[in-house]
Design an enzyme around this catalytic site. Structure first.
Site, PDB file in Angstrom:
ATOM      1  CG  ASP A  36      -2.259   0.672   0.985  1.00  0.00           C
ATOM      2  OD1 ASP A  36      -3.280  -0.022   0.937  1.00  0.00           O
ATOM      3  OD2 ASP A  36      -2.280   1.913   0.827  1.00  0.00           O
ATOM      4  CG  ASP A  64       3.065   5.840  -5.771  1.00  0.00           C
ATOM      5  OD1 ASP A  64       2.339   5.216  -6.572  1.00  0.00           O
ATOM      6  OD2 ASP A  64       3.073   7.087  -5.697  1.00  0.00           O
ATOM      7  CB  ILE A  65       1.840   0.369  -8.026  1.00  0.00           C
ATOM      8  CG1 ILE A  65       0.454   0.997  -7.886  1.00  0.00           C
ATOM      9  CG2 ILE A  65       2.076  -0.752  -7.033  1.00  0.00           C
ATOM     10  CD1 ILE A  65      -0.601   0.282  -8.688  1.00  0.00           C
ATOM     11  CG  ASN A  91      -7.167  -4.442  -4.676  1.00  0.00           C
ATOM     12  OD1 ASN A  91      -8.374  -4.612  -4.857  1.00  0.00           O
ATOM     13  ND2 ASN A  91      -6.715  -3.647  -3.700  1.00  0.00           N
ATOM     14  CE1 TYR A 155     -12.243   3.056 -10.398  1.00  0.00           C
ATOM     15  CE2 TYR A 155     -14.305   2.359 -11.418  1.00  0.00           C
ATOM     16  CZ  TYR A 155     -13.285   2.145 -10.504  1.00  0.00           C
ATOM     17  OH  TYR A 155     -13.313   1.021  -9.704  1.00  0.00           O
ATOM     18  CE  LYS A 159     -10.454   0.064 -11.603  1.00  0.00           C
ATOM     19  NZ  LYS A 159      -9.455  -0.738 -10.877  1.00  0.00           N
TER      20      LYS A 159
HETATM   21  N1  LIG Z   1     -15.374  -0.824  -3.810  1.00  0.00           N
HETATM   22  C1  LIG Z   1     -16.054  -1.123  -4.893  1.00  0.00           C
HETATM   23  O1  LIG Z   1     -17.294  -1.167  -4.868  1.00  0.00           O
HETATM   24  C2  LIG Z   1     -15.328  -1.424  -6.186  1.00  0.00           C
HETATM   25  C3  LIG Z   1     -16.079  -1.750  -7.306  1.00  0.00           C
HETATM   26  C4  LIG Z   1     -15.429  -2.047  -8.494  1.00  0.00           C
HETATM   27  C5  LIG Z   1     -14.045  -2.063  -8.559  1.00  0.00           C
HETATM   28  N2  LIG Z   1     -13.325  -1.730  -7.452  1.00  0.00           N
HETATM   29  C6  LIG Z   1     -11.856  -1.755  -7.574  1.00  0.00           C
HETATM   30  O2  LIG Z   1     -11.329  -2.603  -6.566  1.00  0.00           O
HETATM   31  C7  LIG Z   1     -10.050  -2.121  -6.137  1.00  0.00           C
HETATM   32  C8  LIG Z   1     -10.044  -1.914  -4.630  1.00  0.00           C
HETATM   33  O3  LIG Z   1     -11.080  -1.003  -4.290  1.00  0.00           O
HETATM   34  P1  LIG Z   1     -11.448  -0.639  -2.776  1.00  0.00           P
HETATM   35  O4  LIG Z   1     -12.844  -0.164  -2.778  1.00  0.00           O
HETATM   36  O5  LIG Z   1     -11.030  -1.751  -1.880  1.00  0.00           O
HETATM   37  O6  LIG Z   1     -10.512   0.655  -2.580  1.00  0.00           O
HETATM   38  P2  LIG Z   1      -9.907   1.277  -1.231  1.00  0.00           P
HETATM   39  O7  LIG Z   1      -9.737   2.726  -1.499  1.00  0.00           O
HETATM   40  O8  LIG Z   1     -10.687   0.854  -0.032  1.00  0.00           O
HETATM   41  O9  LIG Z   1      -8.467   0.586  -1.156  1.00  0.00           O
HETATM   42  C9  LIG Z   1      -7.488   0.806  -2.146  1.00  0.00           C
HETATM   43  C10 LIG Z   1      -6.120   0.822  -1.483  1.00  0.00           C
HETATM   44  O10 LIG Z   1      -5.163   1.100  -2.527  1.00  0.00           O
HETATM   45  C11 LIG Z   1      -4.159   1.934  -1.978  1.00  0.00           C
HETATM   46  N3  LIG Z   1      -3.484   2.684  -3.052  1.00  0.00           N
HETATM   47  C12 LIG Z   1      -3.941   3.790  -3.696  1.00  0.00           C
HETATM   48  N4  LIG Z   1      -3.025   4.223  -4.564  1.00  0.00           N
HETATM   49  C13 LIG Z   1      -1.961   3.374  -4.483  1.00  0.00           C
HETATM   50  C14 LIG Z   1      -0.704   3.325  -5.127  1.00  0.00           C
HETATM   51  N5  LIG Z   1      -0.344   4.241  -6.029  1.00  0.00           N
HETATM   52  N6  LIG Z   1       0.137   2.317  -4.803  1.00  0.00           N
HETATM   53  C15 LIG Z   1      -0.200   1.398  -3.875  1.00  0.00           C
HETATM   54  N7  LIG Z   1      -1.384   1.411  -3.217  1.00  0.00           N
HETATM   55  C16 LIG Z   1      -2.253   2.392  -3.513  1.00  0.00           C
HETATM   56  C17 LIG Z   1      -4.929   2.869  -1.020  1.00  0.00           C
HETATM   57  O11 LIG Z   1      -4.072   3.462  -0.065  1.00  0.00           O
HETATM   58  C18 LIG Z   1      -5.950   1.904  -0.423  1.00  0.00           C
HETATM   59  O12 LIG Z   1      -5.508   1.342   0.801  1.00  0.00           O
HETATM   60  C19 LIG Z   1      -9.804  -0.834  -6.939  1.00  0.00           C
HETATM   61  O13 LIG Z   1      -9.022  -1.132  -8.074  1.00  0.00           O
HETATM   62  C20 LIG Z   1     -11.197  -0.406  -7.347  1.00  0.00           C
HETATM   63  O14 LIG Z   1     -11.189   0.378  -8.516  1.00  0.00           O
HETATM   64  C21 LIG Z   1     -13.936  -1.394  -6.266  1.00  0.00           C
END
Ligand SMILES: NC(=O)c1ccc[n+]([C@@H]2O[C@H](COP(=O)([O-])OP(=O)(O)OC[C@H]3O[C@@H](n4cnc5c(N)ncnc54)[C@H](O)[C@@H]3O)[C@@H](O)[C@H]2O)c1
Length: 253
Positions: A36, A64-65, A91, A155, A159
């Protein structure tokens, strides 16, 4: 299913869906790397996984990816500490939702950088190790929104790019026994979802066939299959885990 003793890197797994994926892989015997940008989230998730599944189940690597050196460090440091990388789950993702008239260049760049460029960078870094060992499982988290959703031009585009990237890498890497698949979540209960006002949640449910919200573990179950030895003949595929929402039009309410 078999992920026992496999080494898995899950980006952005300090909370939310990524943490749900890490829990499921750890439950099934994998060693997991929690990545993270937020150090506190890494520490808490690593501590909770090691407490539940035994010391040594999880390690944390902050990176940071979106930065090539950090993405490379994440993968190379995993191999240094745990000897290999078998599974990569991309993710980490962000959203900055605005309609096209309000979307700034920075909104576009930030979202594309994390969601698409970051996925490319870790895939590239991991592929060198996976090719050498002639084995790998890459699972990229896209979103049902890649089909289109009002207010999510940046977004959705990022995706959709993840789907195209995954299909191409699946073709390039198949001969090395490396599979590359995409999982598209729908509405999942994460900290972001909990912040939506009740009325907004009700509106989202109007287009939801199951009338229910998914849990991070629902994504974890699908990822665990695609990460396992049992999925060797599945590559380049896009799996929707969205309670049927992809069957509907992409109109927002
Ligand atoms: N929550 C939903 O309903 C949903 C729906 C569809 C897709 N998604 C996708 O699922 C994935 C996870 O979503 P989530 O809701 O758990 O998000 P979240 O914001 O709860 O968690 C994402 C994590 O990624 C970390 N992050 C952000 N930028 C980063 C970087 N540059 N390098 C490393 N880490 C980084 C953040 O600090 C955070 O802890 C995402 O790709 C999101 O687009 C989520």
């Amino acid at each position: 299913m078999t992920v026992k003793d496999r080494v898995a890197v899950i980006t952005g797994s300090g909370q939310g869906i990524g943490a749900g994926i890490a829990i499921e892989l750890a439950k099934q015997g994998a060693k997991v790397v929690i990545n993270d940008v937020n150090e506190q989230r890494i520490e808490e998730t690593v501590a909770s996984l090691n407490a539940e599944f035994g010391e040594g189940t999880a390690i944390g690597i902050k990176a940071d990816i979106t930065k090539q050196e950090e993405a490379k460090h994440l993968i190379d440091n995993t191999v240094e500490q745990l000897g290999k990388i078998d599974i990569l789950v991309n993710n980490a993702g962000i959203a900055k939702d605005k309609t096209i008239r309000n979307l700034t260049e920075a909104d576009w760049d930030n979202v594309l950088d994390v969601n698409l460029k970051g996925t490319f960078l870790t895939c590239q870094a991991a592929s060198f190790h996976m090719i050498k060992q002639n084995y790998g499982r890459i699972i990229n988290i896209s979103s049902r929104a890649w089909l289109g959703f009002k207010g999510q031009a940046n977004y959705s585009a990022s995706k959709g790019g993840v789907v195209s990237l995954s299909r191409t890498l699946a073709l390039e890497l198949a001969k090395y026994q490396i599979t590359v698949n995409t999982v598209c979540p729908g509405i999942i209960r994460t900290p972001l979802f909990e912040q939506i006002p009740e009325e907004g949640k009700e509106n989202l449910m109007k287009l939801q066939p199951t009338k229910s919200v998914g849990e991070p573990k629902d994504i974890g179950y699908s990822v665990a299959f695609l990460a396992s030895d049992k999925s060797s003949y599945v590559t380049g595929q896009t799996l929707f885990v969205c309670g049927g929402k992809s069957l509907f039009s992409s109109l927002s309410v």
